[in-house]
Scaffold this motif. Sequence first.
Motif, mmCIF file in Angstrom:
data_model
loop_
_atom_site.group_PDB
_atom_site.id
_atom_site.type_symbol
_atom_site.label_atom_id
_atom_site.label_comp_id
_atom_site.label_asym_id
_atom_site.label_seq_id
_atom_site.Cartn_x
_atom_site.Cartn_y
_atom_site.Cartn_z
ATOM 1 N N THR A 1 -3.750 3.358 -0.551
ATOM 2 C CA THR A 1 -4.074 2.804 -1.866
ATOM 3 C C THR A 1 -3.199 1.595 -2.176
ATOM 4 N N LEU A 2 -3.822 0.514 -2.566
ATOM 5 C CA LEU A 2 -3.080 -0.693 -2.954
ATOM 6 C C LEU A 2 -2.362 -0.430 -4.275
ATOM 7 N N VAL A 3 -1.069 -0.691 -4.316
ATOM 8 C CA VAL A 3 -0.318 -0.509 -5.555
ATOM 9 C C VAL A 3 0.183 -1.838 -6.129
ATOM 10 N N GLU A 4 0.299 -2.860 -5.271
ATOM 11 C CA GLU A 4 0.675 -4.198 -5.740
ATOM 12 C C GLU A 4 -0.058 -5.243 -4.929
ATOM 13 N N TYR A 5 -0.483 -6.301 -5.624
ATOM 14 C CA TYR A 5 -1.168 -7.404 -4.937
ATOM 15 C C TYR A 5 -0.781 -8.714 -5.608
ATOM 16 N N GLU A 6 -0.509 -9.698 -4.770
ATOM 17 C CA GLU A 6 -0.095 -11.007 -5.271
ATOM 18 C C GLU A 6 -0.781 -12.070 -4.419
ATOM 19 N N LEU B 1 -9.063 -2.159 -1.283
ATOM 20 C CA LEU B 1 -8.117 -1.766 -2.322
ATOM 21 C C LEU B 1 -7.696 -0.316 -2.113
ATOM 22 N N VAL C 1 -8.469 -0.585 -9.017
ATOM 23 C CA VAL C 1 -7.276 -0.187 -8.277
ATOM 24 C C VAL C 1 -6.240 -1.304 -8.411
ATOM 25 N N ALA C 2 -5.017 -0.936 -8.781
ATOM 26 C CA ALA C 2 -3.926 -1.911 -8.946
ATOM 27 C C ALA C 2 -4.324 -3.040 -9.897
ATOM 28 N N TYR D 1 5.227 3.643 2.435
ATOM 29 C CA TYR D 1 4.684 2.402 1.885
ATOM 30 C C TYR D 1 4.549 1.377 3.005
ATOM 31 N N TYR E 1 0.829 -1.199 0.000
ATOM 32 C CA TYR E 1 0.000 0.000 0.000
ATOM 33 C C TYR E 1 0.871 1.260 0.000
ATOM 34 N N GLU E 2 0.391 2.277 -0.694
ATOM 35 C CA GLU E 2 0.958 3.614 -0.555
ATOM 36 C C GLU E 2 0.032 4.395 0.374
#
Length: 215
Positions: A207-212, A192, A153-154, A66, A42-43
């Motif tokens: 804000t979610l910037v990467e998700y795995e 998100l 988002v993302a 972050y 997240y940012e």
Amino acid sequence: MVHKSLSVVFVVLVVLSLAGVGSAQELWKFNDFSAAYERFLYEVVSWEGVWDQGLADEVISEIAFYEHWELGVSQRGMEVSMGYRYWLPLEEADTTLTFMGAALSSLPIRKEPEGLAEYMLLGLSASDLELEVGNTIQLFDGSRVRVVEEETVAGIQGYLLRKSISDTDEAGNKVDVVTSEWVIAPDIAWPLAVRLYQDGELFFQKTLVEYEVYK
């Protein structure tokens, strides 16, 4: 006999149709971590007014960092790893950064708990809200949450939820005051995006910037 048979068939069709509608409903799986591995990055940005002695006036200060989470589920339980990445002025490094870590007073994460109560209230209530644009749920504190629109988002498609409370303006008119906005996806346990407002002004967003994820 023919009429009775038709009635039975009709009832069966109605039941099947209602069952299909129920299974199509999308509900938010709040805090439901069932995947073998999930990673969130997240940012986080917040704004606050601070006094500038040089200008002899209040200025808006922005704090950004972050936040990183890794969650792994196994037979032993859930393994949780988390951390923060932020920027520390060079002139502060020799006084706040030590082998045992940065002094707590220097960490920007101190701003994050401001949205905790709002988050828990929404999380426990919105999990009962069917995610369809236009739907509304009333919370016990008198506020309302409405599904406004779809938002991505993302790279993940979610739903924008807007939480507001009724108030009266200076002219005596009834108005809706937005307190927060949330973007959630049905199958992801955490939002998100989160945006918190105070007196109509945005003061915190995550804000979610990467998700795995691995199932």
